[in-house]
Design a protein around this motif. Structure first.
Motif, mmCIF file in Angstrom:
data_model
loop_
_atom_site.group_PDB
_atom_site.id
_atom_site.type_symbol
_atom_site.label_atom_id
_atom_site.label_comp_id
_atom_site.label_asym_id
_atom_site.label_seq_id
_atom_site.Cartn_x
_atom_site.Cartn_y
_atom_site.Cartn_z
ATOM 1 N N PRO A 1 96.785 -16.775 -9.065
ATOM 2 C CA PRO A 1 96.707 -15.822 -9.338
ATOM 3 C C PRO A 1 95.655 -15.643 -10.474
ATOM 4 C CG PRO A 1 98.401 -16.807 -10.358
ATOM 5 C CD PRO A 1 97.808 -17.486 -9.524
ATOM 6 N N CYS A 2 95.440 -14.279 -10.664
ATOM 7 C CA CYS A 2 93.962 -13.943 -10.957
ATOM 8 C C CYS A 2 94.104 -14.387 -12.756
ATOM 9 C CB CYS A 2 93.709 -12.549 -11.167
ATOM 10 S SG CYS A 2 92.136 -12.299 -12.384
ATOM 11 N N SER A 3 95.794 -14.411 -12.819
ATOM 12 C CA SER A 3 95.418 -14.175 -14.275
ATOM 13 C C SER A 3 96.638 -15.038 -15.170
ATOM 14 C CB SER A 3 95.468 -12.965 -15.671
ATOM 15 O OG SER A 3 94.219 -12.531 -15.309
ATOM 16 N N MET B 1 96.139 -25.045 -8.357
ATOM 17 C CA MET B 1 96.149 -24.385 -8.170
ATOM 18 C C MET B 1 95.615 -23.897 -9.151
ATOM 19 S SD MET B 1 99.425 -22.026 -9.772
ATOM 20 C CE MET B 1 99.135 -21.953 -12.060
ATOM 21 N N ARG B 2 94.731 -22.412 -9.250
ATOM 22 C CA ARG B 2 94.048 -21.308 -10.185
ATOM 23 C C ARG B 2 94.474 -20.793 -11.295
ATOM 24 N NH1 ARG B 2 90.170 -17.364 -9.337
ATOM 25 N NH2 ARG B 2 90.915 -16.111 -11.289
ATOM 26 N N ALA B 3 94.261 -19.995 -12.125
ATOM 27 C CA ALA B 3 94.831 -18.892 -12.638
ATOM 28 C C ALA B 3 93.862 -18.738 -14.302
ATOM 29 C CB ALA B 3 96.385 -19.711 -13.406
ATOM 30 N N TYR C 1 92.249 -17.015 -20.508
ATOM 31 C CA TYR C 1 90.965 -16.333 -21.166
ATOM 32 C C TYR C 1 90.079 -16.006 -19.639
ATOM 33 C CZ TYR C 1 91.689 -19.028 -25.522
ATOM 34 O OH TYR C 1 92.106 -19.555 -26.533
ATOM 35 N N LYS C 2 90.438 -14.413 -20.090
ATOM 36 C CA LYS C 2 89.883 -13.693 -19.195
ATOM 37 C C LYS C 2 88.466 -12.505 -19.380
ATOM 38 C CE LYS C 2 90.926 -13.611 -15.679
ATOM 39 N NZ LYS C 2 90.907 -14.141 -14.145
ATOM 40 N N PRO C 3 87.376 -12.509 -18.286
ATOM 41 C CA PRO C 3 86.500 -11.925 -18.431
ATOM 42 C C PRO C 3 86.606 -10.326 -18.385
ATOM 43 C CG PRO C 3 86.090 -13.589 -16.875
ATOM 44 C CD PRO C 3 87.243 -13.784 -17.399
ATOM 45 N N SER D 1 88.387 -13.357 -1.827
ATOM 46 C CA SER D 1 89.188 -12.571 -2.703
ATOM 47 C C SER D 1 87.926 -11.829 -3.784
ATOM 48 C CB SER D 1 89.909 -13.148 -4.017
ATOM 49 O OG SER D 1 91.043 -13.805 -3.173
ATOM 50 N N HIS D 2 87.656 -12.164 -5.178
ATOM 51 C CA HIS D 2 86.404 -11.304 -6.042
ATOM 52 C C HIS D 2 84.710 -11.273 -3.950
ATOM 53 C CE1 HIS D 2 88.386 -13.112 -8.762
ATOM 54 N NE2 HIS D 2 87.905 -12.231 -9.353
ATOM 55 N N GLY D 3 84.891 -12.158 -3.563
ATOM 56 C CA GLY D 3 83.968 -11.335 -2.932
ATOM 57 C C GLY D 3 84.205 -10.568 -1.838
ATOM 58 N N VAL E 1 91.258 -18.927 -3.409
ATOM 59 C CA VAL E 1 91.789 -17.708 -3.035
ATOM 60 C C VAL E 1 92.715 -16.242 -4.250
ATOM 61 C CG1 VAL E 1 92.676 -15.946 -1.339
ATOM 62 C CG2 VAL E 1 91.774 -18.281 -0.612
ATOM 63 N N GLU E 2 93.186 -15.933 -4.458
ATOM 64 C CA GLU E 2 93.647 -15.128 -5.753
ATOM 65 C C GLU E 2 95.171 -14.835 -5.013
ATOM 66 O OE1 GLU E 2 91.279 -13.281 -9.334
ATOM 67 O OE2 GLU E 2 92.130 -11.721 -7.635
ATOM 68 N N VAL E 3 96.052 -15.602 -4.975
ATOM 69 C CA VAL E 3 98.015 -15.172 -4.326
ATOM 70 C C VAL E 3 99.131 -14.679 -5.790
ATOM 71 C CG1 VAL E 3 99.251 -16.112 -3.016
ATOM 72 C CG2 VAL E 3 97.242 -16.869 -3.233
ATOM 73 N N SER F 1 95.973 -7.839 -13.544
ATOM 74 C CA SER F 1 94.423 -7.917 -13.122
ATOM 75 C C SER F 1 94.056 -8.476 -11.559
ATOM 76 C CB SER F 1 93.716 -9.295 -13.874
ATOM 77 O OG SER F 1 93.759 -10.541 -13.574
ATOM 78 N N ASP F 2 93.149 -7.745 -10.734
ATOM 79 C CA ASP F 2 93.211 -7.995 -9.718
ATOM 80 C C ASP F 2 94.175 -7.756 -8.365
ATOM 81 O OD1 ASP F 2 89.952 -8.140 -9.994
ATOM 82 O OD2 ASP F 2 90.478 -10.264 -10.161
ATOM 83 N N GLY F 3 94.699 -6.728 -8.624
ATOM 84 C CA GLY F 3 95.801 -6.673 -7.520
ATOM 85 C C GLY F 3 95.440 -6.599 -5.913
ATOM 86 N N TYR F 4 94.970 -5.365 -6.309
ATOM 87 C CA TYR F 4 94.704 -4.860 -4.936
ATOM 88 C C TYR F 4 94.122 -6.533 -3.807
ATOM 89 C CZ TYR F 4 93.045 -1.881 -1.561
ATOM 90 O OH TYR F 4 92.682 -0.938 -0.277
ATOM 91 N N GLN F 5 92.880 -7.012 -4.702
ATOM 92 C CA GLN F 5 92.759 -8.490 -3.920
ATOM 93 C C GLN F 5 93.694 -9.359 -3.844
ATOM 94 O OE1 GLN F 5 88.834 -8.862 -6.335
ATOM 95 N NE2 GLN F 5 89.801 -10.919 -7.448
ATOM 96 N N SER F 6 94.483 -9.286 -4.444
ATOM 97 C CA SER F 6 95.571 -10.815 -4.201
ATOM 98 C C SER F 6 96.014 -10.518 -2.604
ATOM 99 C CB SER F 6 96.450 -10.456 -4.908
ATOM 100 O OG SER F 6 95.725 -10.864 -6.474
HETATM 101 MN MN MN Z 1 90.411 -12.592 -10.452
#
Ligand code: MN
Ligand code: PEP
Length: 338
Positions: A101-103, A125-127, A130-132, A271-273, A297-299, A308-313
């Protein structure tokens, strides 16, 4: 400047070269290759006496490197950099998928997605804890509490963790949990932060800035590598252009360009691309076809509910379907997804 030496040069031979360049304020970085030993010389090399260097024992060639970046360049180190993380290696022939996930949003959310990813054979796994965020009113991440949850899932599922460092003040707690420290697009040119992560010696995933050129990205990587930390992964994540249909414009030109300019592994974050979930698989496939060494990749277990970033997940189901296609494509590319 690049000084090439015979593979069987002794440490005294190397030391003699160092002694020749240091009085000019230059520094020699030793890079052992398969064909020779290379010494990458950084600093202002204009006053160095090329003939003196050529005459030193073991020296076979002295080459002026016209690029602004030196240690990250292919010229300095022709062999691909492989980053060993536990039993896994990033770079080389294997393609690595970093997903998540993004966060970090809650215990339930992160445990659920970690279990799904581990069952699919994902190792990284990414997550973000701390989110900018562009807006100061948007969800800023679970911060230290998020890091503690990442530490728990890491132990429970054996996943390796990729998480972002925003501020040098958090470096100790991020280092505790992360296997790869992510430096986000907004911090790509935060040079003191780059030097700081360079000094940790830890693997760093460096994302391309929103309006950074390929050269800017390589120069930022040079800040990390010049701290004697070669464990750097470059990540194309889209740039700002006049196009407004998509979140960013994924610059896939950067992949083959970076692959020839640098020995560092090159990843793409589709995903951000592109920023639109159902278009992510197409760009993920295109990234691998372009020669990327891995994807980020965001899942999310429930993208509609993401903070955050649900639309691209991607949902786990869509991620799984994409993964199967990527495996087939990797075979065509004579590579393997690890
Ligand atoms: Mn994100
Ligand atoms: C992210 O990976 O969630 C992120 C914030 O990415 P970027 O720094 O590329 O915007």
């Amino acid at each position: 400047m690049l000084i090439l030496m015979e593979l069987n040069s002794t440490s005294e031979d190397v030391k003699r070269v160092k002694t020749e360049v240091e009085p000019y304020g230059c520094k020699a970085h030793k890079i052992e290759g398969t064909q020779n030993i290379a010494l990458g010389i950084t600093g202002n090399t204009t006053n160095l006496k090329e003939d003196n260097l050529r005459n030193l024992k073991g020296v076979t060639d002295v080459i002026r490197v016209s690029r602004k970046y030196k240690l990250v360049s292919r010229m300095m180190k022709p062999d691909d950099t492989k980053i060993e993380i536990g039993n896994d290696a990033i770079g080389g022939n294997e393609i690595t998928i970093i997903a998540g996930p993004c966060s970090v949003e809650s215990r339930d959310q992160i445990f659920q997605i970690a279990e799904t990813l581990a069952n699919l054979g994902i190792k990284f796994m990414r997550a973000g804890a701390y989110k900018p965020r562009s807006s100061p009113y948007a969800f800023q991440g679970m911060k230290e509490e998020g890091l503690l949850l990442l530490d728990e899932v890491k132990r429970e599922f054996g996943l390796k963790i990729v998480t972002e460092l925003l501020n040098p003040a958090h470096i100790d707690s991020v280092k505790e949990v992360a296997d790869i420290i992510q430096i986000g697009a907004r911090n790509m040119q935060n040079f003191s932060l780059l030097e700081e992560v360079g000094r940790t010696g830890m693997p760093v995933l460096l994302k391309r800035g929103l309006s950074a050129t390929i050269e800017d990205l390589l120069l930022s990587a040079e800040y990390i590598v010049s701290q004697n930390n070669y464990n750097v992964i470059l990540c194309e994540r889209g740039i700002r252009t006049f196009e407004s249909f998509t979140r960013n414009t994924l610059d896939l030109n950067a992949v083959p360009v970076l692959k020839s300019e640098t020995h560092l592994p090159v990843f793409v974050d589709p995903s951000h691309g592109i920023g639109i979930w159902d278009k992510v698989p197409a760009m993920a496939m295109a990234s691998i076809a372009a020669g990327a060494d891995g994807l980020m990749v965001e899942v999310h277990p429930f993208p509609q509910a993401a903070l955050s970033d649900g639309y691209q997940s991607l949902t786990p189901k869509n991620f799984h379907a994409m993964l199967e296609k990527l495996k087939t494509l990797a075979e065509i590319m004579e590579r393997r997804i690890n």
